[in-house]
Design an enzyme around this catalytic site. Structure first.
Site, PDB file in Angstrom:
ATOM      1  N   ASN A 137       0.856  -1.196   0.000  1.00 25.36           N
ATOM      2  CA  ASN A 137       0.000   0.000   0.000  1.00 25.36           C
ATOM      3  C   ASN A 137       0.888   1.240   0.000  1.00 25.36           C
ATOM      4  O   ASN A 137       2.108   1.142  -0.008  1.00 25.36           O
ATOM      5  CB  ASN A 137      -0.944  -0.025   1.203  1.00 25.36           C
TER       6      ASN A 137
ATOM      7  N   LYS B  57       9.510 -16.695 -10.644  1.00 21.18           N
ATOM      8  CA  LYS B  57       8.696 -15.606 -11.206  1.00 21.18           C
ATOM      9  C   LYS B  57       7.520 -16.176 -12.013  1.00 21.18           C
ATOM     10  O   LYS B  57       7.723 -17.035 -12.882  1.00 21.18           O
ATOM     11  CB  LYS B  57       9.592 -14.747 -12.099  1.00 21.18           C
TER      12      LYS B  57
ATOM     13  N   LYS C 107     -13.593  -0.456  14.853  1.00 22.97           N
ATOM     14  CA  LYS C 107     -12.248  -1.030  15.047  1.00 22.97           C
ATOM     15  C   LYS C 107     -11.805  -0.893  16.506  1.00 22.97           C
ATOM     16  O   LYS C 107     -11.176  -1.790  17.062  1.00 22.97           O
ATOM     17  CB  LYS C 107     -11.236  -0.334  14.133  1.00 22.97           C
TER      18      LYS C 107
HETATM   19  O1  PMT Z   1       2.696   6.102   6.612  1.00 20.62           O
HETATM   20  P1  PMT Z   1       2.089   7.429   6.149  1.00 20.62           P
HETATM   21  O2  PMT Z   1       2.262   7.633   4.667  1.00 20.62           O
HETATM   22  O3  PMT Z   1       2.561   8.581   6.982  1.00 20.62           O
HETATM   23  O4  PMT Z   1       0.516   7.321   6.357  1.00 20.62           O
HETATM   24  C1  PMT Z   1       0.004   7.192   7.636  1.00 20.62           C
HETATM   25  C2  PMT Z   1      -1.189   6.242   7.676  1.00 20.62           C
HETATM   26  C3  PMT Z   1      -2.339   6.807   6.875  1.00 20.62           C
HETATM   27  C4  PMT Z   1      -0.782   4.865   7.112  1.00 20.62           C
HETATM   28  C5  PMT Z   1      -1.570   6.072   9.192  1.00 20.62           C
HETATM   29  O5  PMT Z   1      -1.886   7.339   9.704  1.00 20.62           O
HETATM   30  C6  PMT Z   1      -2.733   5.122   9.380  1.00 20.62           C
HETATM   31  O6  PMT Z   1      -3.881   5.511   9.330  1.00 20.62           O
HETATM   32  N1  PMT Z   1      -2.422   3.806   9.627  1.00 20.62           N
HETATM   33  C7  PMT Z   1      -3.438   2.771   9.763  1.00 20.62           C
HETATM   34  C8  PMT Z   1      -3.903   2.337   8.403  1.00 20.62           C
HETATM   35  C9  PMT Z   1      -5.187   1.490   8.467  1.00 20.62           C
HETATM   36  O7  PMT Z   1      -6.186   1.822   7.955  1.00 20.62           O
HETATM   37  O8  PMT Z   1      -5.148   0.474   9.153  1.00 20.62           O
HETATM   38  P2  PMT Z   1      -6.356  -0.603   9.284  1.00 20.62           P
HETATM   39  O9  PMT Z   1      -7.676   0.048   9.310  1.00 20.62           O
HETATM   40  O10 PMT Z   1      -6.113  -1.644   8.284  1.00 20.62           O
HETATM   41  O11 PMT Z   1      -6.050  -1.128  10.717  1.00 20.62           O
HETATM   42  C10 PMT Z   1      -6.530  -0.520  11.925  1.00 20.62           C
HETATM   43  C11 PMT Z   1      -5.449  -0.667  12.975  1.00 20.62           C
HETATM   44  O12 PMT Z   1      -5.105  -2.037  13.133  1.00 20.62           O
HETATM   45  C12 PMT Z   1      -4.155   0.042  12.637  1.00 20.62           C
HETATM   46  O13 PMT Z   1      -3.635   0.565  13.837  1.00 20.62           O
HETATM   47  C13 PMT Z   1      -3.270  -1.057  12.085  1.00 20.62           C
HETATM   48  O14 PMT Z   1      -1.865  -0.767  12.303  1.00 20.62           O
HETATM   49  C14 PMT Z   1      -3.726  -2.259  12.878  1.00 20.62           C
HETATM   50  N2  PMT Z   1      -3.585  -3.551  12.192  1.00 20.62           N
HETATM   51  C15 PMT Z   1      -4.269  -3.801  11.037  1.00 20.62           C
HETATM   52  C16 PMT Z   1      -4.178  -5.039  10.450  1.00 20.62           C
HETATM   53  C17 PMT Z   1      -3.372  -6.022  11.056  1.00 20.62           C
HETATM   54  N3  PMT Z   1      -3.231  -7.226  10.511  1.00 20.62           N
HETATM   55  N4  PMT Z   1      -2.708  -5.751  12.180  1.00 20.62           N
HETATM   56  C18 PMT Z   1      -2.817  -4.528  12.764  1.00 20.62           C
HETATM   57  O15 PMT Z   1      -2.210  -4.286  13.793  1.00 20.62           O
END
Ligand code: PMT
Length: 401
Positions: free
Chosen positions: A210, A289, A338
């Protein structure tokens, strides 16, 4: 509140276009209460005159190791003893190389060698020079010797290039210098932060990922370290430099991020999941590949990755656990879901549909959501947002036993 009251700062200025910012830096250090003396290399004097820095610092500027007059007034050993902090800004690639080699071939390197003071550098150079393996090796050597590194920032450069190597702004350097002397709101705390994207391999040359740059997580790590925390940054692949006083653990995929997080999180006070973790990975990684076939379609079967932050939130004792939610619609509703599903203490919701914030931007704007309240932090730089967020989180941590 940052303070350098009664601190003696020896400002080293080396040759680079950012040397003009040293004039402002002197003012910013003085604003925080510091007394500043200046040592300039001969290359620095090609960019800014000693007279300017003498007028601003209110003290004679030192330029030569072999100047009997200067040595009679305040020689290099006295300068080395006088300083509480030697701050070299800008620090050129050449200066970093000479320092890493332990050279004493001019006044500034000699004072650094002779001094027991804390040493901090604000590197400034062309992005190619910064990325060069030689500079990176010197950086590692200096970091291993506990030299503090402030920056560099990423962005457009005087030479027209874009990338890492810009000197931090003087006010940022002054705040970072002040943080070296302060116990901070997170003193004695351990903070673990995930940052950046994960890469889920498809075959030896392709992966699912991503647009996360890591900027938000790295800014948080820097802010936590500035606040005095022992800070661990578990980072997916990024182009960012390790923030000063932060231990970085490099990972590539979600499973590795999970393993590293569950290694570091037990016993930590605060866990922040700023990483954009891939929810799914390919069921199998092709050994070779993948070749184009005659079919117009291709199917890759995916399997769910473990949820890192949800696992951290089950630990006993539970660290104060903060997630991020990047959403392009129904921001607050999805974020609240979440928060509940992952049993988080707080979630930071960022609206990635808004231009200029979220993924890969320098700014962010967020809403903090906990089970009882919401608080908006309007648009500001990720660095500033990180400092504000860390200050708010520090107030919420349970008091230490
Ligand atoms: O890195 P930058 O370019 O500065 O951008 C920052 C950001 C937009 C990436 C950041 O601010 C952000 O929002 N990160 C979370 C991205 C997200 O949408 O995560 P999620 O909705 O998939 O997950 C929610 C939370 O669970 C997050 O804290 C994530 O780290 C965590 N997670 C998700 C999936 C997973 N398998 N394990 C996790 O711990």
């Amino acid at each position: 509140m940052s303070s350098l009251a009664n601190k003696h700062i020896l400002l080293g200025v080396t040759g680079g276009i950012a040397a003009y910012k040293s004039a402002d830096l002197i003012r910013r250090l003085q604003d925080l209460g510091a007394e500043v003396r200046v040592v300039m290399t001969s290359a620095a004097q090609e960019f800014i005159t000693p007279l300017t820095l003498q007028a601003l610092s209110g003290n004679p500027v030192h330029t030569s190791l072999l100047d009997p007059e200067a040595e009679a007034a305040m020689g290099h050993i006295q300068l080395a003893r006088w300083a509480d902090l030697i701050l070299v800004a800008p620090a050129s690639a050449d200066f970093m190389a000479r320092l890493a080699q332990g050279k004493g071939d001019d006044l500034l390197t000699t004072v650094c060698l002779a001094s027991a003071a804390t040493l901090a550098l604000a590197p400034a150079m062309n992005q190619g020079m910064w990325r060069n393996p030689g500079t990176q090796a010197n950086l590692q050597t200096l970091q291993a010797r506990k030299v503090h590194i402030f920056g560099p920032a990423d962005g457009s450069q005087a030479c027209g290039d874009v990338g890492p190597g810009r000197m931090l702004e003087p006010v940022q350097i002054a705040i970072a210098a002040a943080s070296l002397f302060q116990p901070g709101s997170l003193a004695g705390r351990k903070v673990v932060i995930t940052a950046g994207p994960t890469r889920e391999a498809i075959d030896p040359v392709r992966y699912i990922s991503n647009y996360s740059s890591g900027k938000m997580g790295y800014a948080l790590a820097l802010a936590a370290a500035e606040a005095g925390a022992r800070t661990f940054l578990i980072s997916g692949p990024t182009n960012l430099a390790v923030p000063d006083r932060v231990t970085r653990i490099d990972v590539t995929n979600a499973q590795q991020m999970y393993d590293a997080s569950l290694q570091e999180a037990p016993g930590c006070d605060l866990f922040i999941g700023a990483a954009a973790v891939a929810d799914y990975r390919p069921v199998t990684i092709a050994a070779h590949k993948l070749k184009k076939t005659h079919s117009d379609q291709m199917t890759i079967e995916l399997v769910k990755n473990p949820d890192i932050i949800a696992a951290v939130a089950t630990l006993q004792p539970k660290p104060f656990t903060v997630g991020f939610a990047a959403e392009s619609e129904n921001l607050l509703t999805y974020a609240r879901t979440k928060l509940q599903q992952k049993n988080l203490d707080l979630i930071v919701a960022n609206n990635i549909a808004t231009e200029g914030i979220g993924f890969d931007s320098d700014d962010n704007a967020v809403t903090l959501i906990d089970p009882n309240s919401e608080q908006e932090l309007t648009q500001r730089s990720k660095q500033q947002l990180a400092r504000d967020l860390i200050a708010l989180l520090a107030e919420r941590l349970p008091t230490q036993q």
